[in-house]
Design an enzyme around this catalytic site. Structure first.
Site, PDB file in Angstrom:
ATOM      1  N   THR A 156       0.900  -1.159   0.000  1.00 56.53           N
ATOM      2  CA  THR A 156       0.000   0.000   0.000  1.00 56.53           C
ATOM      3  C   THR A 156       0.938   1.208   0.000  1.00 56.53           C
ATOM      4  O   THR A 156       2.038   1.127   0.572  1.00 56.53           O
ATOM      5  CB  THR A 156      -0.915   0.056   1.247  1.00 56.53           C
ATOM      6  N   HIS A 157       0.570   2.261  -0.643  1.00 56.60           N
ATOM      7  CA  HIS A 157       1.431   3.463  -0.772  1.00 56.60           C
ATOM      8  C   HIS A 157       2.785   3.109  -1.401  1.00 56.60           C
ATOM      9  O   HIS A 157       3.782   3.771  -1.123  1.00 56.60           O
ATOM     10  CB  HIS A 157       1.674   4.130   0.586  1.00 56.60           C
ATOM     11  N   SER A 288      17.882  -0.828 -26.497  1.00 57.91           N
ATOM     12  CA  SER A 288      18.260   0.580 -26.611  1.00 57.91           C
ATOM     13  C   SER A 288      19.307   0.708 -27.715  1.00 57.91           C
ATOM     14  O   SER A 288      20.141  -0.178 -27.894  1.00 57.91           O
ATOM     15  CB  SER A 288      18.832   1.060 -25.283  1.00 57.91           C
ATOM     16  N   LYS A 294      20.205  -2.970 -22.280  1.00 56.61           N
ATOM     17  CA  LYS A 294      18.813  -2.685 -21.934  1.00 56.61           C
ATOM     18  C   LYS A 294      17.809  -3.670 -22.506  1.00 56.61           C
ATOM     19  O   LYS A 294      17.912  -4.119 -23.634  1.00 56.61           O
ATOM     20  CB  LYS A 294      18.423  -1.278 -22.414  1.00 56.61           C
ATOM     21  N   GLU A 301       4.760   0.193 -21.404  1.00 50.35           N
ATOM     22  CA  GLU A 301       4.792   1.662 -21.358  1.00 50.35           C
ATOM     23  C   GLU A 301       3.812   2.260 -22.358  1.00 50.35           C
ATOM     24  O   GLU A 301       3.150   3.263 -22.087  1.00 50.35           O
ATOM     25  CB  GLU A 301       6.208   2.171 -21.626  1.00 50.35           C
ATOM     26  N   TYR A 328     -29.691  16.082 -35.569  1.00 52.46           N
ATOM     27  CA  TYR A 328     -28.370  15.799 -36.126  1.00 52.46           C
ATOM     28  C   TYR A 328     -27.646  17.097 -36.456  1.00 52.46           C
ATOM     29  O   TYR A 328     -28.233  18.056 -36.951  1.00 52.46           O
ATOM     30  CB  TYR A 328     -28.478  14.934 -37.405  1.00 52.46           C
ATOM     31  N   GLN A 333     -20.226  13.937 -36.900  1.00 50.12           N
ATOM     32  CA  GLN A 333     -19.359  13.109 -37.743  1.00 50.12           C
ATOM     33  C   GLN A 333     -18.043  12.825 -37.011  1.00 50.12           C
ATOM     34  O   GLN A 333     -17.378  11.833 -37.266  1.00 50.12           O
ATOM     35  CB  GLN A 333     -19.075  13.872 -39.053  1.00 50.12           C
TER      36      GLN A 333
HETATM   37  N1  ARG Z   1     -20.706  11.687 -42.644  1.00 52.16           N
HETATM   38  C1  ARG Z   1     -21.822  12.022 -41.809  1.00 52.16           C
HETATM   39  C2  ARG Z   1     -21.544  11.599 -40.369  1.00 52.16           C
HETATM   40  O1  ARG Z   1     -20.675  10.810 -40.191  1.00 52.16           O
HETATM   41  C3  ARG Z   1     -23.015  11.300 -42.287  1.00 52.16           C
HETATM   42  C4  ARG Z   1     -24.252  12.033 -42.082  1.00 52.16           C
HETATM   43  C5  ARG Z   1     -24.305  13.225 -42.952  1.00 52.16           C
HETATM   44  N2  ARG Z   1     -25.561  13.869 -42.856  1.00 52.16           N
HETATM   45  C6  ARG Z   1     -25.753  15.103 -43.315  1.00 52.16           C
HETATM   46  N3  ARG Z   1     -26.942  15.584 -43.188  1.00 52.16           N
HETATM   47  N4  ARG Z   1     -24.793  15.797 -43.845  1.00 52.16           N
HETATM   48  O2  ARG Z   1     -22.162  12.057 -39.452  1.00 52.16           O
END
Ligand code: ARG
Length: 464
Positions: A156-157, A288, A294, A301, A328, A333
Site C-alpha cells: 500500500t502506498h 536501446s 537494456k 509503457e 443531427y 461526424q
Molecule cells: N458523414 C456524416 C456523419 O458521419 C453522415 C451524415 C451526414 N448527414 C448530413 N446531413 N450531412 O455524421
C-alpha cells in the site's frame, strides 16, 4: 471528384479544400458492412411498402450483395474521392444499375444510416472484445495457477505492507477484467437496431414495413437475437440526435484501459532491477540504440501511455455532444475517429497483454529474499496478540516499538530470545514468533478471503 448525394439547390461547385476538409470516407469506410445492411433492409422496407416493385428490389439487393461480397473477401477499396461511405456505396450501385440506383435513397437520410452503422459497429466490436477479454482472463488464471505456491509482498502506498499469495495478486486483475467483461456484455445485450427515422421526422414508409424488413434480414444473417433487440424507431429525433451509446462504449473502454494501464504499471515496477520479481518475456520488450544491456518494457509503457488518448477520446465525444441543438449536426461526424481509435487500440492491447502474461516468469529467489523482510509480518504479530486477548491498540503500539527496536539495533525479531521478547509482551515467545513470521502462516491466517483451493477453481466466464 465523385458524385454527391445532394446538390440540386446549389449553383456553385463546392470549394475543393472545403470538400476535402469535410469528407469522412478515409475513416467511415470502416462502417461499410453495416451501411450495406442498412441499404439491404431499406430496400426490403421499400418493397414491403410497395414503393419498389419486386424486380427493382431484387436488382438493388443483388447489387448491394455484390458489394458485400467484396467487403467479405477484402477486395473492397473505398473511393478516396467520395464524401463518405454512404455516398461511395450509392455511386457503386449507380455504376452497376444506372437509373434504378436513384431509387435506393428513397425517403432515407444519412442521419439514419450513420447511427445504425455505428450501433452495429459497437455491437460487433463489443462481442469481439469479450472474446479477447476471455483470453486475457484465461492467461491470468493460468499465470496464477502456475505460480500458486508463490507468496509475494503486497503493497500500500508503494510500501511493503503484508504478504499475499500470488494467486490472490493475479486474482485482483482477474476481478477487474471480469467486471469489464460484464459491463461490455450488458452493453452488447442492451444494443438494439433502429431504422426509419428519416432525417429526423420519420418517413412515409409504415413502421410495419421496417419491422418486417429488419426481421427478415436478421433471420437471413442468423443474427443472434439474444444479444440485441431489433425495433423500429422509438423516437426519430432522439435516434438521429443521440450518441450516448458511443459515449457509453468509450466509457467502458476507458475503464478497461485504466485496468490494463494499472497492470502494466505493476509489471513495469516489478520487473525493475530494484524489485526483480518479474522477468518480462523478451518478445514484448525492445532494446536501446545506445545502451547495449537494456531490455525495456516498451509494450507496457505504450499501454500506460495510450491511456491519455483513450480517455481523450471519451472526453472528445462528450464535449462534441455537449450543447448540440436537436437533432443531427455535422459535428457528430467527429465521433467516429475517437470511437475507432479506442476500439482498435484496446483490441491490440488485450491480445498482446495475454501473450505477455503467458510468457511472464517469476524470479522466485528474489521474491523469497523480499519475503525475509520482517516488516511484512508485523500485522500478523499484532493479530496473534489480539487473539491472546491484548487490546488491538496496545498490540499495535508494542509491535511498532518492537520493530523500531530491531531497526535501531540492527536485529531480527526472529533471532531475539524469549527473555528479550517478553520485555515487549509477556505472551511473545521465540517459538511463536518464528511460527508467525513466515508467508505460509501470514496467508493461511486470513480467514475472510476465499481459500486458495476455492480461488483456483475460479474459471474465466464463458461467452453466453
Ligand atoms: N458523414 C456524416 C456523419 O458521419 C453522415 C451524415 C451526414 N448527414 C448530413 N446531413 N450531412 O455524421
Amino acid at each position: 471528384m465523385s458524385k454527391n448525394l445532394w446538390g440540386g439547390r446549389f449553383k456553385k461547385a463546392i470549394d475543393q479544400d472545403f470538400f476535402n476538409f469535410q469528407k469522412s470516407i478515409h475513416y467511415d469506410h470502416k462502417l461499410v458492412e453495416y451501411d450495406l445492411y442498412h441499404s439491404i433492409i431499406h430496400v426490403s422496407a421499400l418493397r414491403e411498402a410497395k414503393i419498389l416493385n419486386a424486380s427493382e428490389a431484387k436488382r438493388l439487393t443483388s447489387a448491394l450483395n455484390d458489394i458485400a461480397r467484396e467487403v467479405m473477401t477484402n477486395t473492397f477499396k473505398p473511393n478516396p474521392n467520395a464524401e463518405d461511405i454512404h455516398t461511395d456505396i450509392h455511386n457503386r450501385v449507380t455504376k452497376k444499375l444506372g437509373d434504378l440506383a436513384q431509387k435506393l435513397h428513397t425517403l432515407r437520410s444519412r442521419n439514419d444510416q450513420v447511427v445504425f452503422d455505428e450501433k452495429w459497429y459497437c455491437y460487433k466490436e463489443g462481442i469481439y472484445i469479450l472474446g479477447e477479454l476471455n483470453i486475457l482472463l484465461t492467461a491470468l488464471n493460468h499465470l496464477g495457477t502456475r505460480y500458486k505456491h508463490i507468496y509475494l509482498p503486497g503493497y500500500t502506498h508503494t510500501q511493503r505492507a503484508q504478504v499475499v499469495s500470488f494467486f490472490n495478486y493475479t486474482g485482483a486483475f482477474f476481478a477487474m477484467f471480469e467486471r469489464d467483461f460484464e459491463r461490455i456484455d450488458m452493453f452488447v445485450k442492451r444494443s438494439s437496431i433502429y431504422i426509419g427515422s428519416g432525417a429526423l421526422a420519420g418517413s412515409a414508409i409504415p413502421k410495419a414495413a421496417y419491422s418486417e424488413a429488419i426481421k427478415k434480414f436478421l433471420a437471413k444473417i442468423k443474427y443472434e437475437s439474444k444479444h440485441g433487440r431489433s425495433e423500429t424507431v422509438k423516437n426519430s429525433l432522439d435516434n438521429v440526435a443521440s450518441r450516448d451509446f458511443v459515449i457509453e462504449f468509450l466509457s467502458i473502454l476507458s475503464m478497461l484501459q485504466m485496468h490494463l494501464s494499472r497492470m502494466a504499471e505493476d509489471f513495469i515496477l516489478y520487473s525493475t532491477r530494484e524489485f526483480s520479481f518479474f522477468d518480462l518475456p523478451e518478445e514484448y520488450c525492445t532494446g536501446s540504440s545506445l545502451l547495449p544491456h537494456k531490455k525495456n518494457p516498451d509494450f507496457l509503457e505504450l499501454v500506460r501511455g495510450n491511456t491519455g488518448r483513450i480517455y481523450g477520446n471519451l472526453m472528445s465525444v462528450l464535449t462534441t455532444m455537449k450543447g448540440l441543438p436537436l437533432t443531427y449536426n455535422r459535428d457528430m461526424q467527429l465521433d467516429k475517429e475517437p470511437l475507432f481509435s479506442s476500439t482498435e487500440t484496446i483490441k491490440e492491447e488485450l491480445k498482446i497483454s495475454a501473450g505477455l502474461i503467458n510468457g511472464l516468469i517469476l524470479n522466485e529467489d528474489k521474491i523469497h529474499k523480499a519475503l525475509e523482510d520482517e516488516d511484512l509480518y508485523a500485522t500478523e504479530l499484532v493479530e496473534f496478540l489480539v487473539l491472546k486477548g491484548v487490546a488491538f491498540k496496545n498490540a499495535h503500539t508494542l509491535v511498532g516499538r518492537l520493530i523500531r527496536f530491531t531497526q535501531d539495533n540492527d536485529l531480527k525479531i526472529k533471532e531475539m530470545s524469549d527473555s528479550d521478547l517478553k520485555k515487549f509482551h509477556k505472551q511473545l515467545t521465540a517459538k511463536d514468533v518464528k511460527r508467525i513470521m513466515n508467508p505460509e502462516y501470514a496467508v493461511a491466517s486470513k480467514k475472510s478471503i476465499p481459500t486458495l483451493k476455492k480461488a483456483t477453481s475460479k474459471k474465466p466466464r464463458k461467452l453466453k
